[in-house]
Scaffold this active site. Structure first.
Site, PDB file in Angstrom:
ATOM      1  N   ASP A  21     -12.009  -4.596  -2.702  1.00 51.17           N
ATOM      2  CA  ASP A  21     -12.947  -5.718  -2.685  1.00 51.17           C
ATOM      3  C   ASP A  21     -14.317  -5.224  -2.242  1.00 51.17           C
ATOM      4  OD1 ASP A  21     -13.261  -6.288   0.423  1.00 51.17           O
ATOM      5  OD2 ASP A  21     -11.164  -5.815   0.048  1.00 51.17           O
TER       6      ASP A  21
ATOM      7  N   GLY B  18     -12.470  -2.438   1.872  1.00 51.17           N
ATOM      8  CA  GLY B  18     -13.635  -3.045   1.256  1.00 51.17           C
ATOM      9  C   GLY B  18     -14.703  -1.984   1.025  1.00 51.17           C
TER      10      GLY B  18
ATOM     11  N   GLU C  47       0.826  -1.214   0.000  1.00 47.16           N
ATOM     12  CA  GLU C  47       0.000   0.000   0.000  1.00 47.16           C
ATOM     13  C   GLU C  47       0.859   1.262   0.000  1.00 47.16           C
ATOM     14  OE1 GLU C  47      -3.911  -1.313   2.501  1.00 47.16           O
ATOM     15  OE2 GLU C  47      -2.065  -1.133   3.628  1.00 47.16           O
TER      16      GLU C  47
HETATM   17  N1  SAH Z   1      -4.970 -12.006   4.720  1.00 47.86           N
HETATM   18  C1  SAH Z   1      -4.477 -10.703   4.571  1.00 47.86           C
HETATM   19  C2  SAH Z   1      -5.111  -9.846   5.616  1.00 47.86           C
HETATM   20  C3  SAH Z   1      -5.423  -8.536   5.095  1.00 47.86           C
HETATM   21  S1  SAH Z   1      -6.375  -7.618   6.194  1.00 47.86           S
HETATM   22  C4  SAH Z   1      -2.964 -10.700   4.661  1.00 47.86           C
HETATM   23  O1  SAH Z   1      -2.428 -11.697   5.080  1.00 47.86           O
HETATM   24  O2  SAH Z   1      -2.308  -9.720   4.300  1.00 47.86           O
HETATM   25  C5  SAH Z   1      -6.939  -6.387   5.079  1.00 47.86           C
HETATM   26  C6  SAH Z   1      -6.201  -5.096   5.070  1.00 47.86           C
HETATM   27  O3  SAH Z   1      -6.753  -4.292   4.041  1.00 47.86           O
HETATM   28  C7  SAH Z   1      -6.393  -4.291   6.346  1.00 47.86           C
HETATM   29  O4  SAH Z   1      -5.257  -3.521   6.584  1.00 47.86           O
HETATM   30  C8  SAH Z   1      -7.647  -3.441   6.061  1.00 47.86           C
HETATM   31  O5  SAH Z   1      -7.490  -2.105   6.485  1.00 47.86           O
HETATM   32  C9  SAH Z   1      -7.818  -3.471   4.534  1.00 47.86           C
HETATM   33  N2  SAH Z   1      -9.053  -4.113   4.019  1.00 47.86           N
HETATM   34  C10 SAH Z   1      -9.268  -4.345   2.698  1.00 47.86           C
HETATM   35  N3  SAH Z   1     -10.450  -4.961   2.510  1.00 47.86           N
HETATM   36  C11 SAH Z   1     -11.019  -5.127   3.727  1.00 47.86           C
HETATM   37  C12 SAH Z   1     -12.233  -5.734   4.170  1.00 47.86           C
HETATM   38  N4  SAH Z   1     -13.093  -6.290   3.313  1.00 47.86           N
HETATM   39  N5  SAH Z   1     -12.493  -5.755   5.508  1.00 47.86           N
HETATM   40  C13 SAH Z   1     -11.604  -5.214   6.378  1.00 47.86           C
HETATM   41  N6  SAH Z   1     -10.435  -4.633   6.004  1.00 47.86           N
HETATM   42  C14 SAH Z   1     -10.125  -4.582   4.695  1.00 47.86           C
END
Ligand code: SAH
Length: 264
Positions: free
Chosen positions: A217, A78, A12
């Site tokens: 997403d 998201g 990011e």
């Molecule tokens: N499995 C992933 C976890 C990502 S968490 C990994 O191992 O990297 C998702 C990150 O993107 C967080 O920092 C959050 O701020 C953002 N994000 C993007 N989509 C999201 C969603 N649907 N719900 C919550 N956070 C989301």
């Protein structure tokens, strides 16, 4: 001004540290802070990792140890509403911690003993950020994102939204949960895991902040796959170009000092 730039993940923020002049690295509290000249301004870049505590710790350290005067959070999120699509950009007008619930002692979403459910980012900084996002879409987008990527992610005409951003220590990948949150939080445009924590810290310390998110997403059952693909290929392009435009603009036309001094 000295701008602290936080992202949760390397993807990011990729490219910003490389663009810095005179970069100096300091490790503190298990994070690496990189300070230097970023285009026209003095900046400190750092990866917070994921979640509200990580983000709060990072924001506090930026202010208390690295003396930043403003904070920008740039990352992905998201979609919080059906009108928001993958590839759109969201700029927070207000932020809430959607997993905060000390009811019946306090109203749902209220951060106990602050009297607040919503935390405001800084208006002037958010306006500049909004302009940078519009300029990115208008002037950089077609060059920065390849045609193949535009097709893969169906990025026809990305838009900029301003509205409510909800943060919680959960990756949201469930339509029913999203619908329930959307119903409980009018004006919701994005769900993520850090922004509202940074906004609370900045509110309490009287430091102006702004939060920008590219939508990766739809917070539904495809969210994890969509998120991974978006983060891998296009998230950094959004962050890099928007931050570059913002830094240049702030260097050329500095923000006026704030008249209020909340938290100081
Ligand atoms: N499995 C992933 C976890 C990502 S968490 C990994 O191992 O990297 C998702 C990150 O993107 C967080 O920092 C959050 O701020 C953002 N994000 C993007 N989509 C999201 C969603 N649907 N719900 C919550 N956070 C989301």
């Amino acid at each position: 001004m000295r701008l602290g730039i936080i992202s949760a993940l390397l993807e990011e923020q990729a490219g910003l540290v490389e663009a810095m002049r005179g970069a100096a690295r300091v490790t503190h509290g298990m994070r690496e802070y990189v300070a230097g000249q970023l285009w026209e301004i003095d900046a400190v870049c750092v990866l917070s990792r994921i979640g509200k505590v990580a983000a709060a710790m990072t924001a506090t350290t930026l202010v208390e140890k690295f003396g930043v005067t403003h904070i920008l959070f740039t990352g992905v999120a998201g979609a919080g509403d059906k009108t928001v699509n993958v590839g759109d950009i969201v700029i927070a007008e207000s932020l809430v911690q959607h997993d905060m619930d000390a009811s019946p002692l306090f109203p749902r979403f209220e951060v106990p003993l602050t009297g607040r459910t919503h935390f405001p980012p800084d208006q002037p900084l958010s306006m500049r950020l909004s302009q940078a996002a519009h300029d990115f879409l208008e002037l950089d987008f077609l060059d920065a994102i390849s045609e193949g990527e535009r097709q893969t992610f169906r990025l026809a005409q990305p838009r900029v939204h301003r509205g409510l951003v909800a943060s919680g220590d959960q990756f949201l990948n469930d339509v029913d949960r999203l619908d329930a949150l959307n119903g409980a939080l009018p004006g919701l445009v994005a769900v993520e895991m850090e922004g509202a924590a940074v906004a609370q810290v900045c509110h309490e310390l009287g430091v102006p902040c702004a939060v920008i998110r590219a939508i990766s997403d739809n917070a539904n059952e495809h969210a994890a796959t969509d998120f991974m693909r978006f983060v891998k290929s296009v998230a950094a392009q959004y962050a890099f170009h928007i931050t570059r435009r913002l830094c240049r603009d702030l260097g050329q036309a500095p923000l006026q000092p704030r008249s209020d001094s909340a938290g100081t």
